[in-house]
Design an enzyme around this catalytic site. Sequence first.
Site, PDB file in Angstrom:
ATOM      1  N   GLN A 181       0.821  -1.219   0.000  1.00 56.21           N
ATOM      2  CA  GLN A 181       0.000   0.000   0.000  1.00 56.21           C
ATOM      3  C   GLN A 181       0.853   1.268   0.000  1.00 56.21           C
ATOM      4  O   GLN A 181       0.467   2.291  -0.582  1.00 56.21           O
ATOM      5  CB  GLN A 181      -0.983   0.004   1.174  1.00 56.21           C
ATOM      6  CG  GLN A 181      -0.379  -0.063   2.552  1.00 56.21           C
ATOM      7  CD  GLN A 181      -0.175  -1.491   3.063  1.00 56.21           C
ATOM      8  OE1 GLN A 181      -0.037  -2.424   2.270  1.00 56.21           O
ATOM      9  NE2 GLN A 181      -0.169  -1.649   4.378  1.00 56.21           N
ATOM     10  N   ASN A 204      10.210  -6.166   2.085  1.00 58.86           N
ATOM     11  CA  ASN A 204       9.979  -7.607   2.036  1.00 58.86           C
ATOM     12  C   ASN A 204       9.607  -8.041   0.620  1.00 58.86           C
ATOM     13  O   ASN A 204       9.603  -7.240  -0.322  1.00 58.86           O
ATOM     14  CB  ASN A 204       8.904  -8.012   3.049  1.00 58.86           C
ATOM     15  CG  ASN A 204       7.546  -7.374   2.765  1.00 58.86           C
ATOM     16  OD1 ASN A 204       7.252  -6.968   1.643  1.00 58.86           O
ATOM     17  ND2 ASN A 204       6.718  -7.288   3.791  1.00 58.86           N
ATOM     18  N   GLN A 249      25.549 -11.079   8.468  1.00 58.02           N
ATOM     19  CA  GLN A 249      24.580 -10.914   7.377  1.00 58.02           C
ATOM     20  C   GLN A 249      23.513 -12.002   7.385  1.00 58.02           C
ATOM     21  O   GLN A 249      22.386 -11.778   6.950  1.00 58.02           O
ATOM     22  CB  GLN A 249      25.303 -10.895   6.034  1.00 58.02           C
ATOM     23  CG  GLN A 249      26.046  -9.607   5.781  1.00 58.02           C
ATOM     24  CD  GLN A 249      25.135  -8.395   5.846  1.00 58.02           C
ATOM     25  OE1 GLN A 249      24.246  -8.223   5.026  1.00 58.02           O
ATOM     26  NE2 GLN A 249      25.346  -7.542   6.838  1.00 58.02           N
ATOM     27  N   HIS A 252      19.980 -11.281   8.768  1.00 60.79           N
ATOM     28  CA  HIS A 252      18.939 -10.560   8.037  1.00 60.79           C
ATOM     29  C   HIS A 252      17.658 -11.368   7.882  1.00 60.79           C
ATOM     30  O   HIS A 252      16.562 -10.826   7.973  1.00 60.79           O
ATOM     31  CB  HIS A 252      19.450 -10.139   6.655  1.00 60.79           C
ATOM     32  CG  HIS A 252      20.091  -8.796   6.640  1.00 60.79           C
ATOM     33  ND1 HIS A 252      19.383  -7.626   6.646  1.00 60.79           N
ATOM     34  CD2 HIS A 252      21.397  -8.435   6.623  1.00 60.79           C
ATOM     35  CE1 HIS A 252      20.216  -6.596   6.630  1.00 60.79           C
ATOM     36  NE2 HIS A 252      21.447  -7.052   6.612  1.00 60.79           N
ATOM     37  N   GLU A 317      25.646  -9.469  -3.378  1.00 63.01           N
ATOM     38  CA  GLU A 317      25.278  -8.113  -2.977  1.00 63.01           C
ATOM     39  C   GLU A 317      26.422  -7.452  -2.210  1.00 63.01           C
ATOM     40  O   GLU A 317      26.823  -6.332  -2.510  1.00 63.01           O
ATOM     41  CB  GLU A 317      24.029  -8.178  -2.106  1.00 63.01           C
ATOM     42  CG  GLU A 317      23.598  -6.843  -1.544  1.00 63.01           C
ATOM     43  CD  GLU A 317      22.485  -6.975  -0.522  1.00 63.01           C
ATOM     44  OE1 GLU A 317      21.821  -5.963  -0.244  1.00 63.01           O
ATOM     45  OE2 GLU A 317      22.282  -8.085   0.020  1.00 63.01           O
ATOM     46  N   HIS A 318      26.926  -8.128  -1.194  1.00 62.55           N
ATOM     47  CA  HIS A 318      28.058  -7.631  -0.410  1.00 62.55           C
ATOM     48  C   HIS A 318      29.231  -8.591  -0.611  1.00 62.55           C
ATOM     49  O   HIS A 318      29.083  -9.793  -0.409  1.00 62.55           O
ATOM     50  CB  HIS A 318      27.734  -7.604   1.086  1.00 62.55           C
ATOM     51  CG  HIS A 318      26.481  -6.851   1.431  1.00 62.55           C
ATOM     52  ND1 HIS A 318      25.281  -7.476   1.686  1.00 62.55           N
ATOM     53  CD2 HIS A 318      26.258  -5.521   1.559  1.00 62.55           C
ATOM     54  CE1 HIS A 318      24.366  -6.566   1.969  1.00 62.55           C
ATOM     55  NE2 HIS A 318      24.917  -5.371   1.893  1.00 62.55           N
ATOM     56  N   ASP A 351      26.422  -0.896   5.827  1.00 65.05           N
ATOM     57  CA  ASP A 351      24.985  -0.890   6.110  1.00 65.05           C
ATOM     58  C   ASP A 351      24.575   0.327   6.925  1.00 65.05           C
ATOM     59  O   ASP A 351      23.449   0.821   6.795  1.00 65.05           O
ATOM     60  CB  ASP A 351      24.595  -2.148   6.887  1.00 65.05           C
ATOM     61  CG  ASP A 351      24.377  -3.349   5.984  1.00 65.05           C
ATOM     62  OD1 ASP A 351      24.380  -3.176   4.754  1.00 65.05           O
ATOM     63  OD2 ASP A 351      24.194  -4.462   6.511  1.00 65.05           O
ATOM     64  N   HIS A 410      10.753   9.487 -43.530  1.00 66.72           N
ATOM     65  CA  HIS A 410      11.943   9.993 -42.848  1.00 66.72           C
ATOM     66  C   HIS A 410      12.826  10.766 -43.828  1.00 66.72           C
ATOM     67  O   HIS A 410      13.305  11.859 -43.538  1.00 66.72           O
ATOM     68  CB  HIS A 410      12.747   8.824 -42.249  1.00 66.72           C
ATOM     69  CG  HIS A 410      12.275   8.376 -40.908  1.00 66.72           C
ATOM     70  ND1 HIS A 410      11.027   7.872 -40.694  1.00 66.72           N
ATOM     71  CD2 HIS A 410      12.913   8.350 -39.706  1.00 66.72           C
ATOM     72  CE1 HIS A 410      10.899   7.537 -39.424  1.00 66.72           C
ATOM     73  NE2 HIS A 410      12.026   7.840 -38.795  1.00 66.72           N
TER      74      HIS A 410
END
Length: 433
Positions: A181, A204, A249, A252, A317-318, A351, A410
């Site tokens: 939302q 998420n 990590q 998470h 990612e890391h 982070d 053209h």
Amino acid sequence: MSVDYLKKASKTAETDETQTREIVVNMLNDIRENGEAAVKKYAQKLDNWTGVFIITQEDIDKAAASLDQQKKDDIQFAYEQVYNFAKKQRESLLEFETELHTGVIAGQKLIPVNVAGCYVPGGRFAHAASALMSIATAKAAGVPYVVACSPSHHGGGIHPSILYAMSVAKPDVILTLGGVQAIAAMAYGLFSGKPADILVGPGNKFVAEAKRILYGEVGIDVFAGPSEICVIADETADPDIVAADLVGQAEHGYDSPAVLISTSQNLAEEVMKKVPEVIAALPAPEVSEASWRDYGEVIVTSTREEAVEVSDEYASEHLEVQAADLDWWLDTLTNYGSLFLGEESTVAYGDKTSGPNHILPTKKAGRYSGGLSAGKFIKTVTYQRLTREANRQIGCVSARISRLEGMEAHARTSDVRLAKYFPDEKFNLGESK
């Protein structure tokens, strides 16, 4: 290539997304059709929030009063790190103008998007740093209007530390909204009256799916999945620190991959012994335990070149490198979201406070994309102008290529100009098909 898996993940980051997509599509359609009424319905149902959506200065002052000075100072320090790095990124982007051919002037302009929507997740953790990463970067890029959203914390409004961090980064409006939302409200301009041109920020799987579905209608930062870490370590690495970083990590989520690539069998085996010990010492070990059990991997390679090959395939990612000759790794590695060089640098620093953005590509997207930066909020647009004399060559070549392609209309846009500018001259304009 000699690659030995001492530990192989039993699961992958890929999940069955069919049900998630169906839920999100239905919510987006409902909100598109019914607007703020639908948003309020989902806010009450999913976040137990029935209060006012637009945050006031009084709300911000109340959040600030609930934090001690040390917390506020820490948030301010982190904000300055993130903002100043993003500002340097913006300064590194250049406009230019050049004369490509006599009378043909072409240039590049850098224009910030008009409206950015920044999502700051809630959930298990109070993601104060995420507020800084998205909002401060948008402002450093020069975005004129920033809408920021974060969910109600257990029905009591935005978590005070998140709200204070959001306020420090100076968005134009803050909304108490979470989940799909919130993404829809920003995309459609609900409550603010300003539809977002780009949506950024982690969240998420429902938030990620909403951004994915809306991509094209609006821009997004990255296609986000579970947080990932890969550590490359050689025999010089400290197994205690490597183990701590992997677990850091894994905290998470249950599906956060943690991977060790080592050129040292002894180091790899030592880390494998220590990781369960580090997890067991946590006050709440369940998430890290599941993550390491199902998604943890330990890989031994014979050479550092092989380690690079494996790492580039993961495109984590890391990516941490705890090994000798850091410049070699910096020059050689190509696929990652953000790189942390040396034992002294760790993902947690990135982070929270070191400066470079922590909103990064996952699921191998590091092969083709970087993370959130000031440039993500900037449109690189081009312009051109020609003198009449330049039409002699540009017009003739354009007409001939257009007719080569079979695009007569053209070609005639060239013809009409050449006829007007040089009425007494004949030109080779190609043959109509």
